[in-house]
Design a protein around this motif. Structure first.
Motif, PDB file in Angstrom:
ATOM      1  N   GLU A   1       0.817  -1.212   0.000  1.00  0.00           N
ATOM      2  CA  GLU A   1       0.000   0.000   0.000  1.00  0.00           C
ATOM      3  C   GLU A   1       0.854   1.267   0.000  1.00  0.00           C
ATOM      4  OE1 GLU A   1      -3.484   0.083  -0.077  1.00  0.00           O
ATOM      5  OE2 GLU A   1      -3.173  -2.047  -0.559  1.00  0.00           O
ATOM      6  N   ALA A   2       2.121   1.143   0.315  1.00  0.00           N
ATOM      7  CA  ALA A   2       3.011   2.313   0.296  1.00  0.00           C
ATOM      8  C   ALA A   2       3.081   2.943  -1.087  1.00  0.00           C
ATOM      9  CB  ALA A   2       4.404   1.911   0.764  1.00  0.00           C
ATOM     10  N   ALA A   3       2.807   2.162  -2.122  1.00  0.00           N
ATOM     11  CA  ALA A   3       2.872   2.675  -3.488  1.00  0.00           C
ATOM     12  C   ALA A   3       1.851   3.773  -3.755  1.00  0.00           C
ATOM     13  CB  ALA A   3       2.669   1.523  -4.470  1.00  0.00           C
ATOM     14  N   LEU A   4       0.832   3.871  -2.899  1.00  0.00           N
ATOM     15  CA  LEU A   4      -0.236   4.858  -3.101  1.00  0.00           C
ATOM     16  C   LEU A   4       0.043   6.174  -2.390  1.00  0.00           C
ATOM     17  CD1 LEU A   4      -3.298   2.470  -2.543  1.00  0.00           C
ATOM     18  CD2 LEU A   4      -2.198   3.091  -4.718  1.00  0.00           C
ATOM     19  N   ALA A   5       1.137   6.260  -1.644  1.00  0.00           N
ATOM     20  CA  ALA A   5       1.377   7.421  -0.776  1.00  0.00           C
ATOM     21  C   ALA A   5       2.407   8.375  -1.353  1.00  0.00           C
ATOM     22  CB  ALA A   5       1.831   6.946   0.601  1.00  0.00           C
ATOM     23  N   ASP A   6       2.270   9.637  -0.978  1.00  0.00           N
ATOM     24  CA  ASP A   6       3.270  10.654  -1.318  1.00  0.00           C
ATOM     25  C   ASP A   6       4.403  10.669  -0.306  1.00  0.00           C
ATOM     26  OD1 ASP A   6       1.660  11.936  -3.508  1.00  0.00           O
ATOM     27  OD2 ASP A   6       0.303  12.292  -1.819  1.00  0.00           O
ATOM     28  N   ILE A   7       4.091  10.264   0.936  1.00  0.00           N
ATOM     29  CA  ILE A   7       5.077  10.223   2.017  1.00  0.00           C
ATOM     30  C   ILE A   7       4.962   8.853   2.673  1.00  0.00           C
ATOM     31  CG2 ILE A   7       5.843  11.249   4.194  1.00  0.00           C
ATOM     32  CD1 ILE A   7       4.397  13.833   3.301  1.00  0.00           C
ATOM     33  N   VAL A   8       6.063   8.126   2.730  1.00  0.00           N
ATOM     34  CA  VAL A   8       6.082   6.784   3.292  1.00  0.00           C
ATOM     35  C   VAL A   8       6.959   6.798   4.538  1.00  0.00           C
ATOM     36  CG1 VAL A   8       6.657   4.372   2.905  1.00  0.00           C
ATOM     37  CG2 VAL A   8       5.750   5.760   1.023  1.00  0.00           C
ATOM     38  N   ILE A   9       6.379   6.427   5.674  1.00  0.00           N
ATOM     39  CA  ILE A   9       7.081   6.494   6.955  1.00  0.00           C
ATOM     40  C   ILE A   9       7.089   5.129   7.611  1.00  0.00           C
ATOM     41  CG2 ILE A   9       7.127   7.518   9.259  1.00  0.00           C
ATOM     42  CD1 ILE A   9       5.604   9.938   8.040  1.00  0.00           C
ATOM     43  N   LYS A  10       8.259   4.638   7.933  1.00  0.00           N
ATOM     44  CA  LYS A  10       8.422   3.421   8.732  1.00  0.00           C
ATOM     45  C   LYS A  10       8.987   3.829  10.075  1.00  0.00           C
ATOM     46  CE  LYS A  10       9.746  -0.760  10.191  1.00  0.00           C
ATOM     47  NZ  LYS A  10      10.402  -0.342  11.461  1.00  0.00           N
ATOM     48  N   ALA A  11       8.260   3.534  11.139  1.00  0.00           N
ATOM     49  CA  ALA A  11       8.714   3.875  12.485  1.00  0.00           C
ATOM     50  C   ALA A  11       9.550   2.739  13.070  1.00  0.00           C
ATOM     51  CB  ALA A  11       7.515   4.156  13.391  1.00  0.00           C
ATOM     52  N   SER A  12      10.319   3.065  14.080  1.00  0.00           N
ATOM     53  CA  SER A  12      11.055   2.031  14.809  1.00  0.00           C
ATOM     54  C   SER A  12      10.097   1.279  15.736  1.00  0.00           C
ATOM     55  CB  SER A  12      12.184   2.660  15.630  1.00  0.00           C
ATOM     56  OG  SER A  12      11.650   3.499  16.646  1.00  0.00           O
ATOM     57  N   GLY A  13      10.501   0.087  16.143  1.00  0.00           N
ATOM     58  CA  GLY A  13       9.752  -0.642  17.156  1.00  0.00           C
ATOM     59  C   GLY A  13       8.336  -0.998  16.783  1.00  0.00           C
ATOM     60  N   VAL A  14       8.077  -1.350  15.520  1.00  0.00           N
ATOM     61  CA  VAL A  14       6.731  -1.756  15.127  1.00  0.00           C
ATOM     62  C   VAL A  14       6.330  -3.032  15.865  1.00  0.00           C
ATOM     63  CG1 VAL A  14       5.320  -2.574  13.188  1.00  0.00           C
ATOM     64  CG2 VAL A  14       6.824  -0.583  12.908  1.00  0.00           C
ATOM     65  N   GLY A  15       7.294  -3.934  16.034  1.00  0.00           N
ATOM     66  CA  GLY A  15       7.019  -5.092  16.867  1.00  0.00           C
ATOM     67  C   GLY A  15       6.840  -6.401  16.143  1.00  0.00           C
ATOM     68  N   PHE A  16       6.835  -6.370  14.804  1.00  0.00           N
ATOM     69  CA  PHE A  16       6.756  -7.617  14.040  1.00  0.00           C
ATOM     70  C   PHE A  16       7.584  -7.472  12.772  1.00  0.00           C
ATOM     71  CE2 PHE A  16       4.837 -10.245  10.681  1.00  0.00           C
ATOM     72  CZ  PHE A  16       5.022 -11.503  11.248  1.00  0.00           C
ATOM     73  N   GLU A  17       8.646  -8.256  12.666  1.00  0.00           N
ATOM     74  CA  GLU A  17       9.483  -8.295  11.470  1.00  0.00           C
ATOM     75  C   GLU A  17       9.851  -6.886  10.991  1.00  0.00           C
ATOM     76  OE1 GLU A  17      10.876 -10.790  10.112  1.00  0.00           O
ATOM     77  OE2 GLU A  17       9.847 -12.531  10.934  1.00  0.00           O
ATOM     78  N   ASP A  18      10.433  -6.098  11.881  1.00  0.00           N
ATOM     79  CA  ASP A  18      10.739  -4.705  11.541  1.00  0.00           C
ATOM     80  C   ASP A  18      11.651  -4.572  10.327  1.00  0.00           C
ATOM     81  OD1 ASP A  18      10.102  -2.160  13.546  1.00  0.00           O
ATOM     82  OD2 ASP A  18       9.704  -4.091  14.451  1.00  0.00           O
ATOM     83  N   ASP A  19      12.678  -5.399  10.256  1.00  0.00           N
ATOM     84  CA  ASP A  19      13.618  -5.279   9.138  1.00  0.00           C
ATOM     85  C   ASP A  19      12.952  -5.622   7.809  1.00  0.00           C
ATOM     86  OD1 ASP A  19      15.577  -4.567  10.941  1.00  0.00           O
ATOM     87  OD2 ASP A  19      16.396  -6.599  11.108  1.00  0.00           O
ATOM     88  N   LEU A  20      12.154  -6.678   7.804  1.00  0.00           N
ATOM     89  CA  LEU A  20      11.436  -7.051   6.588  1.00  0.00           C
ATOM     90  C   LEU A  20      10.439  -5.969   6.202  1.00  0.00           C
ATOM     91  CD1 LEU A  20      10.669  -9.100   4.393  1.00  0.00           C
ATOM     92  CD2 LEU A  20       9.066 -10.127   6.025  1.00  0.00           C
ATOM     93  N   LEU A  21       9.748  -5.413   7.187  1.00  0.00           N
ATOM     94  CA  LEU A  21       8.776  -4.356   6.903  1.00  0.00           C
ATOM     95  C   LEU A  21       9.459  -3.151   6.271  1.00  0.00           C
ATOM     96  CD1 LEU A  21       5.890  -3.242   7.117  1.00  0.00           C
ATOM     97  CD2 LEU A  21       6.446  -2.464   9.433  1.00  0.00           C
ATOM     98  N   LEU A  22      10.613  -2.758   6.798  1.00  0.00           N
ATOM     99  CA  LEU A  22      11.341  -1.630   6.216  1.00  0.00           C
ATOM    100  C   LEU A  22      11.680  -1.912   4.757  1.00  0.00           C
ATOM    101  CD1 LEU A  22      12.888   1.083   6.539  1.00  0.00           C
ATOM    102  CD2 LEU A  22      14.886  -0.297   7.181  1.00  0.00           C
ATOM    103  N   ALA A  23      12.210  -3.093   4.480  1.00  0.00           N
ATOM    104  CA  ALA A  23      12.598  -3.429   3.112  1.00  0.00           C
ATOM    105  C   ALA A  23      11.397  -3.437   2.171  1.00  0.00           C
ATOM    106  CB  ALA A  23      13.291  -4.792   3.091  1.00  0.00           C
TER     107      ALA A  23
END
Length: 375
Positions: free
Chosen positions: A76-98
């Motif tokens: 869904e990030a493809a639909l946004a003008d600003i994409v923000i990944k926060a620290s400490g999401v709590g599930f597979e943070d590294d994979l989520l960032l990638a």
């Protein structure tokens, strides 16, 4: 502009200290016209312990704690003008960032928003091959919960194009003066979950002063303290819902802020509770940390303790009248300078400037320092 924000939780503050920060910043940005979607995983029983419904100013998408669900929401990030990944999401943070950054469309602002910079930086420095460390040069910027120059310089040294602190603040719609509640009557109250990075300081700044002042009443809120030895003049409440935070902050003679060790060492990291207490008009005693004078004036708007003995001495000499005056001065100060409206004004200016073609250019300073000019 559309924002896709991937964080721990917006609707639950359960084991999630960033909730108030997210709510304040994002509500204020929504008022400035941003279309925001907040993506949060269903982990740590947060959805079972919600303290607010999905708000009208932000779409909340809760996804299962599975890799397939993560990849679906990351797309869904493809639909946004600003994409923000926060620290400490709590599930597979590294994979989520990638996944999130790979999905971001060309031209979208890509941001890592660190709500626990000291912990994240320690992790990055210990692991040269850390996925976030490798990703930093490709992100447009890093925003942080606080930390001042030490955090900014550390992130730049690790390859970030720029790092800008966005300090905590007050949301006057959620934290404000209320009548005192007898449930929270005490001479000194402290609210905070039991964490390894905080426990020794809670012992020094709260448990030891309580033992020194057996004739005064102490109140402890937060999860995890049930088996902690403590003196008989301490009442332990357990988890305190955010719905009760205003009463918790205004009912005792004073409330205590104890920074986690890493936050105190870095300085310039006022906890959310600092502004929550001030917003309720509570008298705040805080442990000492560098930069506090940028937010509240020591001795007049906040009382500062170097150790547990200072806490005991301050509390023993504090009258109810003096405490109320300190609380009122703090309330006036934060309403004038430190609301999420102030912070969002500066964040808005930053986003628009970066979207206008200056991405990658230095934006030295902090959101707090630039907030008045942005209003």
């Amino acid at each position: 502009m559309k924002i896709a924000f991937y964080g721990s939780s917006l609707v639950s503050a359960y084991w999630n200290g960033a909730a108030t920060y997210y709510r304040g910043i994002l509500r204020a940005l929504a008022r400035r016209g941003y279309d925001i979607t907040f993506f949060e995983p269903d982990v740590y029983d947060r959805q079972k312990n919600r303290d607010m419904d999905p708000p009208p100013w932000c779409k909340v998408v809760v996804y299962e704690g599975t890799v397939d669900a993560l990849k679906a929401v990351a797309a869904e990030a493809a639909l946004a003008d600003i994409v923000i990944k926060a620290s400490g999401v709590g599930f597979e943070d590294d994979l989520l960032l990638a996944e999130v950054m790979a999905a971001a469309r060309p031209g979208a602002l890509t941001i890592f928003w660190d709500v626990d910079a000291p912990a994240t930086l320690a992790e990055l420095k210990a692991a040269p091959d850390h996925p976030l460390r490798k990703a930093l040069p490709d992100l447009d910027m890093v925003l942080t919960y606080g930390g001042g120059d030490p955090v900014v310089e550390a992130y730049r040294a690790l390859g970030a194009r720029d790092c800008i602190p966005v300090y905590n603040a007050l949301d006057p719609e959620t934290h404000y003066p209320v009548p005192a509640d007898q449930r929270f009557s005490a001479d000194l109250a402290f609210l905070g979950n039991r964490l390894p990075d905080r426990e020794a300081r809670v012992e020094e700044f709260f448990l030891e002063p309580a033992a020194r002042l057996p004739d005064q009443a102490f109140l402890l809120g937060g999860s995890g303290w049930q088996d902690k030895p403590m003196s008989e003049n301490i009442t332990y409440l357990g988890h305190v819902s955010t719905r009760d935070h205003n009463a918790f902050n205004v009912s005792p003679k004073a409330v205590l802020n104890i920074s986690r060790a890493s936050m105190a060492e870095n300085g310039f990291s006022p906890a959310t509770r600092v502004f929550e207490a001030a917003g309720a008009g509570g008298c705040l005693i805080t442990d000492a940390w560098e930069g506090i004078e940028l937010f509240l004036k020591p001795g007049e708007e906040v009382l500062v303790a170097r150790d547990g003995r200072d806490v005991a001495d301050l509390l023993a000499g504090l009258t109810i009248g003096a405490a109320r005056q300190i609380g009122q001065r703090a309330l006036i100060r934060v309403l004038m300078e430190h609301t999420y409206g102030h912070r969002a004004g500066a964040v808005d200016s930053l986003f628009r400037r970066m979207s206008g073609g200056s991405a990658g250019a230095s934006t030295a300073g902090s959101i707090m320092a630039n907030s008045e000019a942005a209003e």
